[in-house]
Motif scaffolding. Structure first.
Motif, mmCIF file in Angstrom:
data_model
loop_
_atom_site.group_PDB
_atom_site.id
_atom_site.type_symbol
_atom_site.label_atom_id
_atom_site.label_comp_id
_atom_site.label_asym_id
_atom_site.label_seq_id
_atom_site.Cartn_x
_atom_site.Cartn_y
_atom_site.Cartn_z
ATOM 1 N N PRO A 217 0.841 -1.203 0.000
ATOM 2 C CA PRO A 217 0.000 0.000 0.000
ATOM 3 C C PRO A 217 0.872 1.246 0.000
ATOM 4 C CG PRO A 217 0.091 -0.951 2.201
ATOM 5 C CD PRO A 217 0.802 -1.923 1.284
ATOM 6 N N ASN A 218 0.274 2.408 -0.320
ATOM 7 C CA ASN A 218 1.037 3.636 -0.512
ATOM 8 C C ASN A 218 1.932 3.967 0.677
ATOM 9 O OD1 ASN A 218 1.696 6.212 -1.847
ATOM 10 N ND2 ASN A 218 0.531 7.095 -0.163
ATOM 11 N N HIS A 219 1.416 3.847 1.911
ATOM 12 C CA HIS A 219 2.198 4.259 3.076
ATOM 13 C C HIS A 219 3.315 3.283 3.413
ATOM 14 C CE1 HIS A 219 -0.770 1.481 4.671
ATOM 15 N NE2 HIS A 219 -0.148 1.424 5.830
ATOM 16 N N ARG A 220 3.404 2.153 2.687
ATOM 17 C CA ARG A 220 4.479 1.183 2.880
ATOM 18 C C ARG A 220 5.413 1.106 1.675
ATOM 19 N NH1 ARG A 220 4.688 0.283 8.259
ATOM 20 N NH2 ARG A 220 2.654 -0.323 9.101
ATOM 21 N N ARG A 221 5.313 2.030 0.751
ATOM 22 C CA ARG A 221 6.049 1.905 -0.515
ATOM 23 C C ARG A 221 7.444 2.506 -0.482
ATOM 24 N NH1 ARG A 221 0.861 3.298 -4.347
ATOM 25 N NH2 ARG A 221 0.124 1.146 -4.562
ATOM 26 N N ASN A 222 7.763 3.341 0.493
ATOM 27 C CA ASN A 222 9.057 4.013 0.470
ATOM 28 C C ASN A 222 10.216 3.021 0.493
ATOM 29 O OD1 ASN A 222 8.609 6.921 0.438
ATOM 30 N ND2 ASN A 222 7.514 6.576 2.338
ATOM 31 N N LEU A 223 10.169 2.039 1.399
ATOM 32 C CA LEU A 223 11.285 1.102 1.513
ATOM 33 C C LEU A 223 11.434 0.217 0.277
ATOM 34 C CD1 LEU A 223 13.620 -0.148 3.018
ATOM 35 C CD2 LEU A 223 12.003 -1.604 4.259
ATOM 36 N N PRO A 224 10.379 -0.481 -0.190
ATOM 37 C CA PRO A 224 10.586 -1.294 -1.394
ATOM 38 C C PRO A 224 10.965 -0.459 -2.612
ATOM 39 C CG PRO A 224 8.255 -1.229 -0.796
ATOM 40 C CD PRO A 224 9.024 -0.663 0.355
ATOM 41 N N GLY A 225 10.366 0.733 -2.746
ATOM 42 C CA GLY A 225 10.747 1.596 -3.869
ATOM 43 C C GLY A 225 12.207 1.998 -3.782
ATOM 44 N N ALA A 226 12.672 2.298 -2.559
ATOM 45 C CA ALA A 226 14.071 2.672 -2.370
ATOM 46 C C ALA A 226 15.000 1.495 -2.642
ATOM 47 C CB ALA A 226 14.283 3.192 -0.947
ATOM 48 N N LEU A 227 14.570 0.293 -2.277
ATOM 49 C CA LEU A 227 15.412 -0.875 -2.520
ATOM 50 C C LEU A 227 15.623 -1.112 -4.013
ATOM 51 C CD1 LEU A 227 14.073 -3.350 0.196
ATOM 52 C CD2 LEU A 227 16.286 -2.171 0.170
ATOM 53 N N ILE A 228 14.591 -0.853 -4.821
ATOM 54 C CA ILE A 228 14.764 -0.987 -6.268
ATOM 55 C C ILE A 228 15.798 0.010 -6.765
ATOM 56 C CG2 ILE A 228 13.612 -0.829 -8.520
ATOM 57 C CD1 ILE A 228 12.859 -3.264 -6.787
ATOM 58 N N VAL A 229 15.724 1.242 -6.247
ATOM 59 C CA VAL A 229 16.742 2.238 -6.602
ATOM 60 C C VAL A 229 18.107 1.812 -6.076
ATOM 61 C CG1 VAL A 229 17.454 4.653 -6.342
ATOM 62 C CG2 VAL A 229 15.037 4.091 -6.647
ATOM 63 N N LEU A 230 18.129 1.215 -4.873
ATOM 64 C CA LEU A 230 19.392 0.749 -4.302
ATOM 65 C C LEU A 230 20.041 -0.310 -5.190
ATOM 66 C CD1 LEU A 230 21.264 0.961 -1.832
ATOM 67 C CD2 LEU A 230 19.971 -0.908 -0.800
ATOM 68 N N GLY A 231 19.214 -1.042 -5.959
ATOM 69 C CA GLY A 231 19.776 -2.001 -6.903
ATOM 70 C C GLY A 231 20.737 -1.360 -7.876
ATOM 71 N N VAL A 232 20.474 -0.083 -8.219
ATOM 72 C CA VAL A 232 21.386 0.667 -9.094
ATOM 73 C C VAL A 232 22.763 0.765 -8.435
ATOM 74 C CG1 VAL A 232 21.812 2.915 -10.152
ATOM 75 C CG2 VAL A 232 19.487 1.977 -10.096
ATOM 76 N N THR A 233 22.755 1.206 -7.175
ATOM 77 C CA THR A 233 24.015 1.367 -6.441
ATOM 78 C C THR A 233 24.711 0.030 -6.216
ATOM 79 O OG1 THR A 233 23.190 3.333 -5.321
ATOM 80 C CG2 THR A 233 25.004 2.156 -4.267
ATOM 81 N N LEU A 234 23.941 -0.960 -5.767
ATOM 82 C CA LEU A 234 24.539 -2.271 -5.510
ATOM 83 C C LEU A 234 25.106 -2.883 -6.781
ATOM 84 C CD1 LEU A 234 21.923 -3.813 -3.048
ATOM 85 C CD2 LEU A 234 24.189 -2.898 -2.503
ATOM 86 N N GLY A 235 24.413 -2.665 -7.905
ATOM 87 C CA GLY A 235 24.903 -3.197 -9.168
ATOM 88 C C GLY A 235 26.285 -2.680 -9.497
ATOM 89 N N VAL A 236 26.488 -1.371 -9.281
ATOM 90 C CA VAL A 236 27.795 -0.787 -9.573
ATOM 91 C C VAL A 236 28.812 -1.183 -8.513
ATOM 92 C CG1 VAL A 236 29.042 1.364 -9.961
ATOM 93 C CG2 VAL A 236 26.706 1.126 -10.790
ATOM 94 N N LEU A 237 28.405 -1.189 -7.235
ATOM 95 C CA LEU A 237 29.339 -1.548 -6.165
ATOM 96 C C LEU A 237 29.858 -2.980 -6.323
ATOM 97 C CD1 LEU A 237 27.673 0.029 -2.994
ATOM 98 C CD2 LEU A 237 29.810 0.736 -4.093
ATOM 99 N N VAL A 238 28.964 -3.888 -6.670
ATOM 100 C CA VAL A 238 29.367 -5.278 -6.862
ATOM 101 C C VAL A 238 30.124 -5.437 -8.175
ATOM 102 C CG1 VAL A 238 28.530 -7.634 -7.206
ATOM 103 C CG2 VAL A 238 27.484 -6.184 -5.455
ATOM 104 N N ALA A 239 29.629 -4.750 -9.207
ATOM 105 C CA ALA A 239 30.238 -4.913 -10.530
ATOM 106 C C ALA A 239 31.629 -4.322 -10.614
ATOM 107 C CB ALA A 239 29.341 -4.267 -11.587
#
Length: 438
Positions: free
Chosen positions: A145-167
């Motif tokens: 639901p909307n009030h619970r979306r910040n963390l999962p939405g941020a984790l998807i964005v964090l995938g960008v950072t993790l992708g580069v950090l790991v890569a």
């Protein structure tokens, strides 16, 4: 259109989450974080192997910049087109098709070929990866639901950072010991492995557009009867969509610059060794990840305390961009040493939070049956930064030498300043959701 077509800040009667559904929601989220990691590891290969590729293929800085920009030739168009399809076709199958096409696109380059193969491979890869972020966000947020979306939405964005950090360390080791084509081959194989896992475990959740909503909207568009979906032109004319898109453009400019030219800037412009450059890169992407998670936690806390989304999301993201803008504008005139590192890490690391802010505010505002298209069109506009930035920086370096990097950083600072101002003054999803539902 009824008020129920717009996601409220806290749903009046949200679906009850069972232990099984919560587990599934987080399984899907983890898979999509890995999906974004692969996406940005694919993008980072050219930047990490810039010197090797230029030496192997005999490319000037402008030619290399053009080859890097080729990735974004169809990226934006595909992002908009598939985003619109995501309002009609299950995101699960769109994501599966994208991952498989990533691997197909990289296979010829892994085997051999020159500049022509490099450009063709990057164009096809860009077309396949263009819709990745908006469709992944749509699929992830459909589980919350909307009030619970910040963390999962941020984790998807964090995938960008993790992708580069790991890569960065893994692909750098492959490039140095087995050649740059080996890194391309490994990423092609990883894409296939992810697709196999997603085909068994992926799916959409209960908080997206339902099957009935999609069917009703399709019927209205084809017959002219019943409830008509909100026209996209109304959504794209809202101040929230405009402000989020302008701000997110600045963030994507930073991403494109960092992926393609930041390693070269650190080595050729600032005089770092290869090892030192890698350490600074890790700091930049590490700060970006911390900021993304910190923004998600703080925004969620503010929303639960009743703070309007305009400030909890748009205001917070805008302020971070403005601080990053100040750092970039000061960087070219700063003394070499620790100050340079601090300003560079802040300038390139703080703007990443706007990716989450842009998506969550637009999803909050847009009707459920228009979210895929709205996010896809926003992504198409934003990712034109990826088409422009590598070519422009390459041209500046060819014409001005290392000083060209300073000009590029100043341009980046100006874009972040514009984006931060737009976020603070224009984003207000609650206001625009009410107007769209009227």
């Amino acid at each position: 259109m009824s008020d129920t077509d717009v996601a409220p800040a806290v749903p009046a009667d949200p679906p009850k989450a069972t232990t099984s559904s919560r587990r599934r929601a987080w399984t899907v989220t983890v898979l999509l974080v890995v999906f974004m990691m692969i996406n940005f590891a694919d993008k980072s290969v050219l930047g990490l192997a810039a010197d090797e590729i230029r030496a192997d293929l005999g490319l000037s800085a402008s030619e290399f910049g053009l080859a890097s920009s080729a990735f974004f030739l169809l990226f934006s168009v595909a992002g908009a087109a598939v985003g619109l399809l995501a309002d009609r076709i299950r995101p699960k199958w769109l994501l599966l098709g994208m991952a498989l096409l990533w691997s197909v696109a990289q296979a010829p380059l892994a085997v051999g070929g020159g500049l022509a193969v490099l450009i063709a491979s990057r164009v096809l890869l860009g077309a396949a990866e263009g819709p990745a972020f908006p469709v992944a966000q749509q699929a992830t947020l459909s589980w919350f639901p909307n009030h619970r979306r910040n963390l999962p939405g941020a984790l998807i964005v964090l995938g960008v950072t993790l992708g580069v950090l790991v890569a960065a360390p893994v692909l750098t080791w492959l490039i140095q010991h087995h050649g740059w084509r080996s890194a391309v081959a490994v990423m092609a194989v990883v894409g296939v492995v992810w697709a196999l896992l997603w085909s068994r475990l992926g799916g959409e959740g209960p908080h997206g557009a339902t099957t009935d909503e999609r069917a009703e909207a399709d019927s209205a568009r084809t017959t002219g009867a019943g409830r008509r979906g909100t026209p996209y032109r109304r959504i794209l004319a809202t101040r929230t969509w405009i402000g989020a898109t302008v701000a997110y453009f600045g963030t994507y400019w930073i991403i494109a610059f960092a992926l393609v030219w930041l390693p070269s800037y650190l080595q050729d412009g600032l005089g770092y060794s290869s090892a030192g450059s890698t350490r600074v890169l890790m700091l930049v992407w590490g700060l970006s990840g911390v900021v993304v998670l910190g923004q998600a936690g703080l925004s969620g806390w503010l929303l639960r305390r009743g703070t309007a989304s305009r400030w909890a999301r748009g205001g917070l993201g805008g302020v971070l961009m403005l601080v990053g803008a100040a750092a970039c504008l000061a960087l070219p005139v700063s003394p070499a040493g620790v100050v340079t590192v601090v300003l560079l890490v802040a300038g390139f690391g703080l703007a990443g939070a706007m990716s989450t802010v842009a998506v969550t505010t637009v999803v909050e505002m847009a009707p459920a049956d228009r979210r895929g298209g709205t996010l896809g069109i926003m992504n198409a506009v934003v990712t034109t930064a990826g088409l422009i930035a590598p070519t422009l920086v390459g041209h500046l370096v060819d014409t001005r030498g290392p000083a060209g990097y300073d000009s590029a950083v100043l341009i980046t600072g100006a874009l972040l300043l514009l984006g931060g101002a737009a976020a603070v003054t224009l984003i207000d999803p609650e206001r625009d959701a009410r107007r769209l539902s009227a």
